[in-house]
Design a protein around this motif. Structure first.
Motif, PDB file in Angstrom:
ATOM      1  N   UNK A  86      -3.163 -26.413  43.008  1.00  0.00           N
ATOM      2  CA  UNK A  86      -3.975 -25.193  42.968  1.00  0.00           C
ATOM      3  C   UNK A  86      -3.602 -24.264  41.821  1.00  0.00           C
ATOM      4  N   UNK A  87      -2.330 -23.933  41.694  1.00  0.00           N
ATOM      5  CA  UNK A  87      -1.906 -22.999  40.642  1.00  0.00           C
ATOM      6  C   UNK A  87      -2.207 -23.564  39.263  1.00  0.00           C
ATOM      7  N   UNK A  88      -1.993 -24.864  39.090  1.00  0.00           N
ATOM      8  CA  UNK A  88      -2.291 -25.509  37.813  1.00  0.00           C
ATOM      9  C   UNK A  88      -3.772 -25.393  37.482  1.00  0.00           C
ATOM     10  N   UNK A  89      -4.623 -25.742  38.438  1.00  0.00           N
ATOM     11  CA  UNK A  89      -6.069 -25.716  38.212  1.00  0.00           C
ATOM     12  C   UNK A  89      -6.539 -24.313  37.843  1.00  0.00           C
ATOM     13  N   UNK A  90      -6.032 -23.309  38.542  1.00  0.00           N
ATOM     14  CA  UNK A  90      -6.410 -21.925  38.250  1.00  0.00           C
ATOM     15  C   UNK A  90      -5.946 -21.527  36.849  1.00  0.00           C
ATOM     16  N   UNK A  91      -4.715 -21.871  36.516  1.00  0.00           N
ATOM     17  CA  UNK A  91      -4.178 -21.541  35.192  1.00  0.00           C
ATOM     18  C   UNK A  91      -4.993 -22.218  34.092  1.00  0.00           C
ATOM     19  N   UNK A  92      -5.356 -23.476  34.289  1.00  0.00           N
ATOM     20  CA  UNK A  92      -6.147 -24.197  33.291  1.00  0.00           C
ATOM     21  C   UNK A  92      -7.536 -23.578  33.145  1.00  0.00           C
TER      22      UNK A  92
END
Length: 131
Positions: A86-92
């Protein structure tokens, strides 16, 4: 000389861990993209392993018909919890300025509209370019 082991006592060779393999998950995700009308081989519509500054890579960057970035997909192997991405997807999504993020592992898909949703939610499949 030792007699051969009877068939019922032989061990079966270990099965490959396909379901836990991220590459296998990507094969399934590519199929989901095709089912939604995307062409994973069209580099204008689907960018695979899109490199961000700092050499971080977005698993998939989906572009609209106008060629502008539209959504990101964070791919995970089936053996990992989708929530881990989740955090990765949001950051990307924020890094490339897109409003939509997907988490996918080939078996499950979650979606978040960053402007409207507080959390990722399960969806039946990836959305098409015009959805």
């Amino acid at each position: 000389r030792t007699p051969p082991t009877p068939p019922e006592r032989r061990r079966a060779p270990p099965k490959p861990a396909l379901l836990s393999n991220e590459a296998f998950s990507r094969v399934l995700i590519d199929a989901q993209l095709r089912d939604a009308g995307w062409d994973p081989t069209d580099g204008r519509a689907v960018r695979f392993e899109y490199v961000l500054p700092g050499l971080t890579r977005i698993d998939y960057l989906l572009n609209g018909a106008n060629g502008r970035p539209l959504a990101v997909i964070e791919a995970k192997r089936a053996s990992r919890a989708l929530g881990e991405g989740e955090a990765q997807a949001i950051a990307y999504a924020r890094a490339v300025g897109v409003p939509f993020a997907f988490l996918a592992n080939g078996e499950e898909v979650r979606f978040r509209d960053l402007g409207r949703d507080a959390h990722f939610r399960p969806v039946a499949t990836l959305f098409g370019q015009d959805e």
